[in-house]
Design a protein around this motif. Sequence first.
Motif, mmCIF file in Angstrom:
data_model
loop_
_atom_site.group_PDB
_atom_site.id
_atom_site.type_symbol
_atom_site.label_atom_id
_atom_site.label_comp_id
_atom_site.label_asym_id
_atom_site.label_seq_id
_atom_site.Cartn_x
_atom_site.Cartn_y
_atom_site.Cartn_z
ATOM 1 N N VAL A 84 0.882 -1.129 0.019
ATOM 2 C CA VAL A 84 0.082 -0.075 0.115
ATOM 3 C C VAL A 84 0.699 1.307 -0.004
ATOM 4 N N SER A 85 0.584 2.153 -1.025
ATOM 5 C CA SER A 85 1.623 3.104 -1.091
ATOM 6 C C SER A 85 1.647 4.259 -0.156
ATOM 7 N N GLY A 86 0.476 4.600 0.650
ATOM 8 C CA GLY A 86 0.486 5.488 1.627
ATOM 9 C C GLY A 86 -0.499 5.549 2.487
ATOM 10 N N GLY A 87 -0.241 6.192 3.730
ATOM 11 C CA GLY A 87 -1.405 6.169 4.663
ATOM 12 C C GLY A 87 -1.143 7.073 5.872
ATOM 13 N N PHE A 88 -1.954 6.834 6.749
ATOM 14 C CA PHE A 88 -1.832 7.696 8.168
ATOM 15 C C PHE A 88 -1.390 6.528 9.106
ATOM 16 N N HIS A 111 3.917 8.802 2.052
ATOM 17 C CA HIS A 111 3.672 8.267 0.714
ATOM 18 C C HIS A 111 4.716 7.645 0.166
ATOM 19 N N ARG A 112 4.778 6.484 -0.181
ATOM 20 C CA ARG A 112 5.932 5.844 -0.491
ATOM 21 C C ARG A 112 6.413 5.856 -1.938
ATOM 22 N N ASN A 113 5.471 6.035 -2.632
ATOM 23 C CA ASN A 113 5.717 6.063 -4.227
ATOM 24 C C ASN A 113 4.796 7.256 -4.870
ATOM 25 N N VAL A 114 5.460 8.244 -4.783
ATOM 26 C CA VAL A 114 4.970 9.359 -5.540
ATOM 27 C C VAL A 114 5.108 9.248 -6.708
ATOM 28 N N PHE A 115 4.142 9.614 -7.664
ATOM 29 C CA PHE A 115 3.928 9.563 -9.154
ATOM 30 C C PHE A 115 4.517 8.092 -9.684
ATOM 31 N N GLY A 116 4.614 7.062 -8.759
ATOM 32 C CA GLY A 116 5.065 5.670 -9.280
ATOM 33 C C GLY A 116 6.516 5.886 -9.395
ATOM 34 N N ARG A 117 7.286 6.681 -8.867
ATOM 35 C CA ARG A 117 8.863 6.938 -9.119
ATOM 36 C C ARG A 117 9.583 6.417 -7.951
ATOM 37 N N ASN A 118 8.983 6.051 -6.758
ATOM 38 C CA ASN A 118 9.450 5.586 -5.593
ATOM 39 C C ASN A 118 10.120 6.745 -4.781
ATOM 40 N N GLN A 119 9.328 8.020 -5.135
ATOM 41 C CA GLN A 119 9.716 9.300 -4.330
ATOM 42 C C GLN A 119 8.815 9.070 -3.144
ATOM 43 N N LYS A 120 9.223 9.710 -2.054
ATOM 44 C CA LYS A 120 8.581 9.517 -0.773
ATOM 45 C C LYS A 120 8.385 11.065 -0.203
ATOM 46 N N LEU A 121 7.124 10.924 0.224
ATOM 47 C CA LEU A 121 6.569 12.213 1.266
ATOM 48 C C LEU A 121 6.047 11.728 2.677
#
Length: 686
Positions: free
Chosen positions: A348-352, A378-388
Amino acid sequence: MAKNEDIRFVSSSIKLPLSPSHHPLPIFPNLPFARQTLALSLHKTKEIVHRFVSSFINPIKSDRFLTKSPLLCSSSLSLAQSEEPNPILVEGREPQSKGHLPTRYGREDQERVLISEVLVRNKDGEELERKDLEAEAVAALKACRPNSALTVHEVQEDIHRIIDSGYFSSCIPVAVDTRDGIRLVFQVEPNQEFHGLICEGANVLPSKFLEDAFRDGYGKVVNIRRLDEVINSINGWYMERGLFGLVSEVEILSGGILRLQVSESEVNNIAIRFLDRRTGEPTSGKTRTETILRQLTTKKGQVYSLLQGKRDVETVLTMGIMEDVGIIPQPVGDTGKVDLIMNVVERVSGGFSAGGGISSGMTGGPLSGLIGSFAYSHRNVFGRNQKLNLSLERGQIDSIFRINYTVPWIEGDDKRTSRSIMVQNSRTPGTLVHGNHRNEPGHGSVTIGRVTAGIEYGRPFRPKWSGTAGIIFQHVGACDENGNAIIKDIYGSPLTSSGNAYDDMLLAKLETVYTGSGDHGSSMFVFNMEQGLPVFPEWLYFNRVNARARKGAEIGPARLVLSLSGGHVVGNFSPHEAFAIGGTNSVRGYEEGAVGSGRSYVVGCGEISLRMFGPVEGAAFVDYGSDLGSGPAVPGDPAGARGKPGSGYGYGAGIRVDSPLGPLRLEYAFNDRGTRRFHFGVGPRN
């Protein structure tokens, strides 16, 4: 080999082992592969054995002429029986009636024939030029001895033994009827002498490995058994490295040149297949395939390596966006190449999330030191493995709000450089340097407020080594428990370097990290340097260096861990930034920062631990720390004003419990002043 020119490599396309229908020679799976190349001499075995039987059954009696019945034999002989065998004629006896002979016979009831003499000769019937090879053939004989009665099966087994000695390419038994009886002559053909090597298709096999493997055989007769061992060692070289490669063909050319054909399976294509985390069926993924492929060290055209594939799986898992990863190699027709299919299951890409922790600062009240946290990631921003990451931590005094955006691998960079942008607003207790005021009536605690923004770049530059460089801006000030800005503590010691309510600084940061196995008791080294850049006259100008090292060693069932840390700062820095000594991650037995605070420091620790049961282990430790006499050099001498000793040691024991958060540490320590104290920590000791 004596000369490198005796070995040459020829680049060629991969050749797979031929199937029986296409192979020019019969295939014998029970024989070593090298010997199969000599199998042309094995094809007419049944006919040969039948003729051999006939040579014993129908000897021509003559005092003047010797009759020879040549036949070709080898290590793959199969016994062929005549359905109606003729009687054996033995001199001085009448032939037995045909009706009295058995209609079949095996190894036990075969007819025996008396052999008067056994010789080893070359294919022309002459003595061998090399007596050592003749001795090898004679030594291989077990059943065939002069004046012995032999069966066909026993002769056949001795032929096997001669061929199995490895020195001969063929063996022809010849039965000769003489006055004294039947003479059995083994006509052998020795292998050629080894004078050179041609190796085709070996693109990754080192030439030195081949030179070492064949050096002892140069100028000697090729021994098939020794050749089998060399081929096994070559195949073992590929196997040890997890490479898809083997010797697929061996041939002895004229002039004693040995030709090896090596088949190496190259990677033809790499495909990513996303699987549903619940059903395991193929599905569409959110991650860009190029984001995954760029993580792989296995590339198209390389010889596929299982070990390299395993490392690639681990690398993709460390991205943090995959729940499961696997690689399946599949052959591509008859090309000798393989396609790689990487099956991935996305997380799962993101969550609280929400949680809690413990502050290193000392506060009062029933919830002393506790911190609550709330975060979105969010572990996978834009599907590029960028993290927020957005997080908020709040305690009685502590509060940290942080926004962090990380690109683990900058697009277009081939050095795996990462970039991280960070903005943070924090409030932390200033008790580490400026003491705890709860025991001082009428005075509140000092709180350090800090606004930070910066950008950092990181890169691995050697195995287990990585580096980070960045620019960070900080706006730092102190306030009391009511939130009012203050510039001095209760002892009159300044809280800022500039004398204003806030200090501003622009820091150039450089950090180098070495990590061992990743276990909390393994080796580790960290070097950190910060340089204040005086962009404006009032901005702070200083240099701070800090280093930490840890080394672990196994002593029987116990583990010994030694750690050492130290640092130094020069220039005009904020007093609350002095090195604080004492506490759970420093000198145990003391409160946080109670040993001292200075421009320099050193802290050493020795700890031995022993597994007790399950996830629980016991530990004993001793710590020592000192400010190296630099306490008075800190503006306002906050340590001297509070009577901190400047150096001290502690010792004690505790337990560790492995948990998903890391090791939970509960310790009881004594210090050199006779004070006893409990310490509780989460995670490995810094």
